[in-house]
Design a protein around this motif. Structure first.
Motif, PDB file in Angstrom:
ATOM      1  N   GLY A  32      36.023  -1.627  17.673  1.00  0.00           N
ATOM      2  CA  GLY A  32      36.997  -2.709  17.681  1.00  0.00           C
ATOM      3  C   GLY A  32      37.351  -3.168  19.086  1.00  0.00           C
ATOM      4  O   GLY A  32      37.462  -4.364  19.360  1.00  0.00           O
ATOM      5  N   PHE A  71      36.665  -6.830  20.677  1.00  0.00           N
ATOM      6  CA  PHE A  71      37.788  -7.578  21.252  1.00  0.00           C
ATOM      7  C   PHE A  71      37.502  -7.992  22.690  1.00  0.00           C
ATOM      8  O   PHE A  71      37.742  -9.136  23.087  1.00  0.00           O
ATOM      9  N   VAL A 117      33.440  -6.514  11.178  1.00  0.00           N
ATOM     10  CA  VAL A 117      34.351  -6.196  12.280  1.00  0.00           C
ATOM     11  C   VAL A 117      34.971  -7.463  12.854  1.00  0.00           C
ATOM     12  O   VAL A 117      36.185  -7.584  12.962  1.00  0.00           O
ATOM     13  N   CYS A 118      34.117  -8.410  13.215  1.00  0.00           N
ATOM     14  CA  CYS A 118      34.613  -9.600  13.917  1.00  0.00           C
ATOM     15  C   CYS A 118      35.125 -10.678  12.968  1.00  0.00           C
ATOM     16  O   CYS A 118      36.171 -11.266  13.206  1.00  0.00           O
ATOM     17  N   VAL A 147      36.151 -10.493   9.683  1.00  0.00           N
ATOM     18  CA  VAL A 147      37.348 -10.119   8.924  1.00  0.00           C
ATOM     19  C   VAL A 147      38.576 -10.136   9.826  1.00  0.00           C
ATOM     20  O   VAL A 147      39.651 -10.594   9.430  1.00  0.00           O
ATOM     21  N   SER A 148      38.419  -9.666  11.059  1.00  0.00           N
ATOM     22  CA  SER A 148      39.571  -9.657  11.973  1.00  0.00           C
ATOM     23  C   SER A 148      40.015 -11.072  12.336  1.00  0.00           C
ATOM     24  O   SER A 148      41.172 -11.281  12.701  1.00  0.00           O
ATOM     25  N   ARG A 149      39.094 -12.050  12.210  1.00  0.00           N
ATOM     26  CA  ARG A 149      39.456 -13.457  12.454  1.00  0.00           C
ATOM     27  C   ARG A 149      39.867 -14.155  11.161  1.00  0.00           C
ATOM     28  O   ARG A 149      40.083 -15.357  11.131  1.00  0.00           O
ATOM     29  N   LEU A 150      39.956 -13.389  10.064  1.00  0.00           N
ATOM     30  CA  LEU A 150      40.320 -13.882   8.731  1.00  0.00           C
ATOM     31  C   LEU A 150      39.382 -14.981   8.238  1.00  0.00           C
ATOM     32  O   LEU A 150      39.796 -15.911   7.550  1.00  0.00           O
TER      33      LEU A 150
END
Length: 134
Positions: free
Chosen positions: A16, A20, A105-106, A108-111
């Protein structure tokens, strides 16, 4: 094995953090399939960060070995199954416009709705495959 959850937590945090940092400083998504395919396809100058990213993936097991950390032993895997599996993963990443790291990872974290759906499909088929094989 009694501390494997701690190693998984540390590994997840490092993944993560790497995703980031790459997004923060380069504005790029840390999707392994996209980074690797760009290295294989490009005929122009390859950015240094892509070379460093792939080199880090390849070198990590050897760098961690002196610390007493090792990857699982995969010598029991049939080489042909690994080749066929790798080929199918490659097809899947093309069809899905990315891999589990890019979407899971990327994305989903950015919705990203597309990434959320793709990750749900990855997990469902991974569970189905594991159930059928074992």
């Amino acid at each position: 094995m009694e501390h494997s959850w701690i190693m998984a937590l540390i590994g997840g945090a490092l993944i993560g953090a790497a995703a980031f940092i790459l997004m923060l400083f380069n504005g790029k998504i840390a999707g392994i399939s996209g980074i690797t395919s760009a290295l294989l396809v490009r005929s122009q100058k390859i950015p240094l960060w892509q070379c460093a990213f792939v080199a880090g993936l390849i070198m990590a097991p050897w760098l961690l070995n002196p610390l007493g950390l090792q990857l699982p032993d995969f010598h029991q895997v049939n080489p042909w199954m690994a080749v066929v599996g790798g080929f199918l993963v490659g097809i899947g990443t093309r069809l899905g416009n990315g891999c589990t790291s890019g979407h899971g990872v990327c994305g989903v974290s950015r919705l990203s709705p597309r990434s959320i759906v793709a990750t749900c499909v990855f997990v469902a088929f991974g569970m189905l495959t594991a159930s059928l094989i074992h």
